[in-house]
Design a protein around this motif. Structure first.
Motif, mmCIF file in Angstrom:
data_model
loop_
_atom_site.group_PDB
_atom_site.id
_atom_site.type_symbol
_atom_site.label_atom_id
_atom_site.label_comp_id
_atom_site.label_asym_id
_atom_site.label_seq_id
_atom_site.Cartn_x
_atom_site.Cartn_y
_atom_site.Cartn_z
ATOM 1 N N GLY A 297 -43.063 -19.477 30.684
ATOM 2 C CA GLY A 297 -42.912 -19.330 29.244
ATOM 3 C C GLY A 297 -42.682 -20.622 28.508
ATOM 4 O O GLY A 297 -42.203 -20.621 27.363
ATOM 5 N N ALA A 298 -43.020 -21.770 29.135
ATOM 6 C CA ALA A 298 -42.735 -23.068 28.531
ATOM 7 C C ALA A 298 -43.826 -23.530 27.576
ATOM 8 O O ALA A 298 -43.816 -24.680 27.142
ATOM 9 C CB ALA A 298 -42.523 -24.119 29.620
ATOM 10 N N GLY A 299 -44.769 -22.654 27.241
ATOM 11 C CA GLY A 299 -45.854 -23.043 26.351
ATOM 12 C C GLY A 299 -45.381 -23.507 24.985
ATOM 13 O O GLY A 299 -45.932 -24.456 24.410
ATOM 14 N N PHE A 300 -44.353 -22.856 24.451
ATOM 15 C CA PHE A 300 -43.857 -23.229 23.130
ATOM 16 C C PHE A 300 -43.184 -24.600 23.163
ATOM 17 O O PHE A 300 -43.338 -25.408 22.248
ATOM 18 C CB PHE A 300 -42.895 -22.161 22.608
ATOM 19 C CG PHE A 300 -43.557 -20.827 22.418
ATOM 20 C CD1 PHE A 300 -44.362 -20.594 21.311
ATOM 21 C CD2 PHE A 300 -43.414 -19.817 23.352
ATOM 22 C CE1 PHE A 300 -44.995 -19.377 21.137
ATOM 23 C CE2 PHE A 300 -44.045 -18.597 23.194
ATOM 24 C CZ PHE A 300 -44.840 -18.371 22.082
ATOM 25 N N SER A 379 -40.004 -13.889 23.174
ATOM 26 C CA SER A 379 -40.455 -12.655 23.817
ATOM 27 C C SER A 379 -41.963 -12.495 23.807
ATOM 28 O O SER A 379 -42.527 -11.854 24.696
ATOM 29 C CB SER A 379 -39.797 -11.444 23.142
ATOM 30 O OG SER A 379 -40.079 -11.437 21.748
ATOM 31 N N ARG A 380 -42.635 -13.035 22.813
ATOM 32 C CA ARG A 380 -44.090 -12.943 22.785
ATOM 33 C C ARG A 380 -44.676 -14.148 23.519
ATOM 34 O O ARG A 380 -44.271 -15.283 23.272
ATOM 35 C CB ARG A 380 -44.610 -12.895 21.347
ATOM 36 C CG ARG A 380 -44.033 -11.739 20.540
ATOM 37 C CD ARG A 380 -44.933 -11.361 19.383
ATOM 38 N NE ARG A 380 -44.222 -10.617 18.358
ATOM 39 C CZ ARG A 380 -43.949 -9.323 18.398
ATOM 40 N NH1 ARG A 380 -44.300 -8.635 19.466
ATOM 41 N NH2 ARG A 380 -43.303 -8.724 17.411
ATOM 42 N N PRO A 381 -45.645 -13.932 24.407
ATOM 43 C CA PRO A 381 -46.197 -15.038 25.186
ATOM 44 C C PRO A 381 -47.018 -15.992 24.341
ATOM 45 O O PRO A 381 -47.568 -15.617 23.300
ATOM 46 C CB PRO A 381 -47.059 -14.339 26.245
ATOM 47 C CG PRO A 381 -47.374 -13.002 25.663
ATOM 48 C CD PRO A 381 -46.211 -12.623 24.800
ATOM 49 N N TYR A 382 -47.122 -17.215 24.803
ATOM 50 C CA TYR A 382 -47.877 -18.251 24.110
ATOM 51 C C TYR A 382 -49.372 -18.048 24.359
ATOM 52 O O TYR A 382 -49.814 -17.899 25.500
ATOM 53 C CB TYR A 382 -47.455 -19.628 24.632
ATOM 54 C CG TYR A 382 -48.112 -20.791 23.935
ATOM 55 C CD1 TYR A 382 -47.587 -21.302 22.759
ATOM 56 C CD2 TYR A 382 -49.246 -21.382 24.461
ATOM 57 C CE1 TYR A 382 -48.184 -22.373 22.113
ATOM 58 C CE2 TYR A 382 -49.856 -22.459 23.831
ATOM 59 C CZ TYR A 382 -49.320 -22.955 22.664
ATOM 60 O OH TYR A 382 -49.916 -24.010 22.032
ATOM 61 N N GLY A 383 -50.156 -18.028 23.294
ATOM 62 C CA GLY A 383 -51.594 -17.866 23.461
ATOM 63 C C GLY A 383 -52.256 -17.344 22.205
ATOM 64 O O GLY A 383 -51.609 -17.131 21.165
ATOM 65 N N LEU A 384 -53.563 -17.090 22.316
ATOM 66 C CA LEU A 384 -54.365 -16.690 21.160
ATOM 67 C C LEU A 384 -54.832 -15.245 21.202
ATOM 68 O O LEU A 384 -55.415 -14.756 20.239
ATOM 69 C CB LEU A 384 -55.596 -17.600 21.058
ATOM 70 C CG LEU A 384 -55.321 -19.063 20.706
ATOM 71 C CD1 LEU A 384 -56.584 -19.895 20.914
ATOM 72 C CD2 LEU A 384 -54.830 -19.195 19.280
ATOM 73 N N ASP A 385 -54.595 -14.554 22.305
ATOM 74 C CA ASP A 385 -55.107 -13.197 22.471
ATOM 75 C C ASP A 385 -54.131 -12.193 21.856
ATOM 76 O O ASP A 385 -53.125 -11.832 22.468
ATOM 77 C CB ASP A 385 -55.322 -12.880 23.953
ATOM 78 C CG ASP A 385 -56.126 -11.604 24.170
ATOM 79 O OD1 ASP A 385 -56.198 -10.780 23.238
ATOM 80 O OD2 ASP A 385 -56.666 -11.428 25.277
ATOM 81 N N THR A 391 -49.052 -15.241 20.786
ATOM 82 C CA THR A 391 -48.917 -15.915 19.502
ATOM 83 C C THR A 391 -48.804 -17.412 19.738
ATOM 84 O O THR A 391 -48.342 -17.856 20.797
ATOM 85 C CB THR A 391 -47.685 -15.418 18.733
ATOM 86 O OG1 THR A 391 -47.618 -16.099 17.465
ATOM 87 C CG2 THR A 391 -46.405 -15.710 19.491
ATOM 88 N N MET A 392 -49.229 -18.189 18.763
ATOM 89 C CA MET A 392 -49.030 -19.639 18.788
ATOM 90 C C MET A 392 -47.864 -20.027 17.882
ATOM 91 O O MET A 392 -47.529 -21.200 17.760
ATOM 92 C CB MET A 392 -50.297 -20.351 18.324
ATOM 93 C CG MET A 392 -51.530 -20.032 19.147
ATOM 94 S SD MET A 392 -51.505 -20.783 20.788
ATOM 95 C CE MET A 392 -52.055 -22.434 20.399
ATOM 96 N N LEU A 393 -47.250 -19.038 17.250
ATOM 97 C CA LEU A 393 -46.153 -19.279 16.321
ATOM 98 C C LEU A 393 -44.854 -19.488 17.095
ATOM 99 O O LEU A 393 -44.369 -18.587 17.772
ATOM 100 C CB LEU A 393 -46.012 -18.094 15.368
ATOM 101 C CG LEU A 393 -44.988 -18.230 14.250
ATOM 102 C CD1 LEU A 393 -45.436 -19.267 13.236
ATOM 103 C CD2 LEU A 393 -44.786 -16.885 13.565
ATOM 104 N N ASN A 394 -44.297 -20.676 16.994
ATOM 105 C CA ASN A 394 -43.052 -20.998 17.684
ATOM 106 C C ASN A 394 -41.880 -20.622 16.781
ATOM 107 O O ASN A 394 -41.541 -21.334 15.838
ATOM 108 C CB ASN A 394 -43.007 -22.488 18.023
ATOM 109 C CG ASN A 394 -41.831 -22.855 18.907
ATOM 110 O OD1 ASN A 394 -40.868 -22.106 19.022
ATOM 111 N ND2 ASN A 394 -41.910 -24.012 19.529
ATOM 112 N N LEU A 395 -41.254 -19.501 17.077
ATOM 113 C CA LEU A 395 -40.194 -18.974 16.228
ATOM 114 C C LEU A 395 -38.930 -19.821 16.258
ATOM 115 O O LEU A 395 -38.042 -19.641 15.429
ATOM 116 C CB LEU A 395 -39.858 -17.542 16.663
ATOM 117 C CG LEU A 395 -41.035 -16.556 16.637
ATOM 118 C CD1 LEU A 395 -40.634 -15.240 17.292
ATOM 119 C CD2 LEU A 395 -41.512 -16.335 15.213
#
Length: 743
Positions: A297-300, A379-385, A391-395
């Protein structure tokens, strides 16, 4: 193989004249070098050579773009990113089979001619005349290398790429002059090394090392004969001979290379036939680029690192300079990310809030005293699908760094900031106020930093429950999160002093704007981000010294040179005594206040709950002496319309979400997993004076609100999602957190 110096010692002009003279004499179109008959252009060979001498003599070779490697603080791989996937290696690390194969198929007389192969030109012209068209080319490896340099320099600009590859006399003459220079300066082995590192092999693979990894999952030095021949065959047309999409065509092309190697004596005919009988045996490694490849989950966090390089002046004065640095790549970035903390934060966020829930969770952890960001999860995974709820939105961060438009209202997690400002002004923790459930305060008693009153009407506000009336001191008011107390405390402390304290502690809005000086700030009416709140509370943990958050520990470039990185900036926000006093008071929140479900039993810990009107946002922010964590839960999409009443989140039903009952347990899971059980530092002991407290009714089990959660019809109430705001206040801090302009 013997080497011969370019042109047998002729000068640059003499070599060019000889070359152009042959071309002019033929009066033919030479397909391989695309050199039209000179006479057809009305140019004499002499005039062309004069123009040749006017071309700048030095070929400026741009550094080759390479992949970026992003590591955690233990050296483990987080992700790789690149504009061109390439790893530059020396010739000694390239299989001899690969060297022989590329020479055999592209330029078999490579070690025998200079920059231009005159025999090759005559042979190509003869073949082309016989074929009645472009049957054979005559560009040497050196000329091809120069052409690739121009293409590399063009980058992704389609106009520049077209210019670098256009079939014109001028381009060919320019390539020729630079090829002669390269031969004189580099020598054959270095040219071959550079060529194999710059060439495109298809499937997003630039250079032979990446190509070897892409198609065979091995280093270039380990390539077998048949594998090297296949890669060498790709250079002519990476798309046509792509073995992933057309194995039959790739095999035919490979076999042509093998036969050519036998013909020129690189291998025996028996070796060629044995290799021809061998299947391709691909072991394909798919291209992996960008933060979407990050584990745990380190994408953000990875994306935050990328944006740091692209926005921080440390990496260049302009955006263009910083973008060029990132696109060039070759960087090894060691970050502050703790794999242990990241794993814990990811588990905490995803186990209690599911990716397909109506709301989302964000967890950010910061190390007090250093500002190092240890984790960043949601909680939402990093990505475009979107079908996978990615999501690409870093909360967790500001809009500039990939977060929501504004950030989110922080609710009662702001109250300790007011308390700190009061203590710094000399107000005792024993300061007591007797209030009813509802109170009304004149707005002209709250003045901003210019000295102007914040309004002329009254501010009507309420506590969460009607039972919340009585006499409170600072400790009990923090523990029970009493709105009326903190409104009166801010009134005495001063609005400006409260705002200034927030700034000193690193409190920032998600949209980057200045904090709005409104009385409601003490109840959390202003917006911020989890990263900012984790840093604010780290100030308490660090005994009053704020340290700005950082994500990068070190960077080295492709040559191993260390680059400068942003450093944390630490400054004192309050006295040690003030910070220690706040910590002692916030211990009560987790021991017998609104945050009991978050409390850690094995060490000193402190924190504060927070919610906003209609339960649109819920928070828990807390810390130990060595770790600060902020947790936010709420609606992350569109207009923030999901009210967290009668809602199922993470498979659990909540009649109403509170800061202590969902963000609190998330915080506890993240802290427990991130902290070392053997390291249990304590807060500095301090005696906190207490005032006389009288409550009409005690209800220790109830949750706190952020003020008037059920009073949205009252004049001046924020109908979208904040605390009860002063009349006439229409701010940009409504915490809607729209994600429409996220990356």
């Amino acid at each position: 193989m013997p080497k011969k110096r370019s042109g047998g010692g002729l000068t640059t002009t003499q070599q060019a004249a000889k070359f152009l003279g042959v071309a002019a004499l033929s009066g033919a179109v030479l397909a391989g070098i695309a050199l039209p008959a000179v006479g057809a252009l009305g140019l004499a060979a002499k005039g062309t050579v004069e123009g040749f001498d006017e071309i700048p003599s030095n070929l400026k070779t741009p550094p080759l773009s390479q992949r970026i490697t992003i590591l955690d603080n233990e050296g483990g791989l987080i992700a790789t990113d690149y504009s061109r996937d390439r790893t530059v290696i020396p010739l000694k690390d390239i299989s001899p089979y690969m060297q022989d194969a590329i020479i055999a198929i592209e330029d078999s007389r490579f070690y025998e001619h200079g920059a231009v192969d005159l025999k090759g030109i005559l042979r190509a012209m003869n073949r082309n005349v016989q074929a009645g068209g472009a049957a054979q080319g005559a560009s040497t490896l050196t000329q091809q290398y120069v052409k690739n340099v121009f293409v590399e320099e063009a980058g992704d600009d389609p106009d520049k790429v077209a210019e670098a590859t256009q079939q014109t006399l001028g381009r060919k003459v320019r390539e020729l002059k630079y090829a002669i220079q390269v031969e004189e300066e580099l020598g054959k082995k270095k040219i071959l090394e550079n060529y194999l590192n710059i060439t495109f092999f298809g499937q997003q693979a630039y250079g032979v090392e990446t190509a070897s990894q892409r198609y065979f999952s091995k280093h270039a030095k380990d390539l077998k004969l048949e594998e090297a021949a296949m890669l060498a065959g790709l250079v002519q047309s990476p798309t046509r001979y792509d073995p992933v999409n057309d194995a039959e065509e790739a095999t035919k092309r490979r076999n042509i290379v093998l036969q050519r190697m036998a013909a020129v004596g690189s291998i025996s005919q028996d070796e060629a036939e044995k290799a021809i009988a061998t299947p391709l045996n691909l072991d394909v490694s798919k291209p992996n680029s960008g933060c979407i490849t990050a584990d745990s989950g380190a994408g953000f966090f990875c994306d935050y690192v990328r944006k740091t390089v692209l926005t921080d002046p440390t990496f260049g004065k302009t955006h263009e300079e910083r973008a060029k640095l990132w696109n060039l790549g070759g960087l090894t970035i060691r970050t502050t990310l703790s794999p242990r903390a990241q794993e814990a934060a990811d588990e905490a966020a995803t186990s209690k809030v599911y990716k397909d829930d109506k709301v989302a969770a964000s967890v950010v952890q910061v190390e007090p005293g250093t500002g190092k960001i240890l984790s960043m999860a949601q909680s939402r995974p990093y990505g475009l699908d979107q079908n996978k709820h990615q999501t690409m939105l870093n909360l967790g961060v500001s809009n500039k760094m990939g977060g929501s438009t504004y950030g989110f209202q922080v609710g009662s997690t702001f109250k300790p900031i007011t308390a700190a400002a009061a203590l710094e002004k000399g107000i005792s923790p024993a300061e007591s106020y007797t209030t009813d459930w509802k109170i009304s305060l004149p707005l002209n008693s709250f003045r901003d930093c210019s000295g102007a009153p914040t309004g002329s009407d009254n501010w009507d506000l309420v506590n969460e429950l009607e039972s919340e009336k009585g006499t409170w001191d600072m400790t009990s008011a923090l523990g029970k999160s009493i709105n009326t107390y903190f409104a009166k405390l801010e009134q005495k402390t001063g609005l400006c002093e409260t705002v200034e304290m927030a700034k000193k502690m690193g409190y920032e809005r998600g949209d980057g704007k200045e904090i709005e000086e409104n009385a409601s700030i003490t109840l959390g009416g202003e917006v911020s981000t989890p990263l900012s709140m984790a840093s604010v509370y780290a100030t308490f943990a660090n005994r009053g010294t704020y340290c700005s958050p950082v994500a990068i520990e070190s960077i080295t470039d492709a040559n191993g040179k260390k680059l400068g990185v942003p450093k944390t900036e630490c400054s004192r926000a309050m006295s040690e005594k003030t910070a220690d006093t706040i910590s002692q008071m916030l211990k009560g929140v987790v021991e017998d206040g609104t945050g009991t479900l978050a409390g850690l039993s094995d060490r000193d810990n402190a924190g504060k709950t927070g919610t906003t009107n209609d339960r649109l946002d819920a928070w828990f922010v807390g810390y130990t002496p060595n770790l600060s964590t902020a947790v936010w839960v709420g609606d992350d999409v569109g207009e923030k319309t999901t009210k967290m009443f009668n809602i199922t989140i993470g498979g659990q039903y909540y009649d109403k979400v509170c800061g202590g009952c969902l963000p609190g347990p998330i915080w506890k899971t993240a802290m427990t997993g991130a902290l070392n059980a053997s390291e249990t530092p304590s807060f500095q002991p301090v005696q906190v004076p207490r005032g006389k407290e009288k409550e009409e009714e005690k209800d220790k089990g109830r949750d706190e609100g952020a003020g008037g959660g059920n009073d949205n019809d009252k004049p001046g109430a924020d109908p979208i999602g904040g605390i009860t705001l002063p009349p006439g206040f229409i701010g940009g801090n409504d915490g809607r957190g729209r994600g429409g302009n996220g990356p």
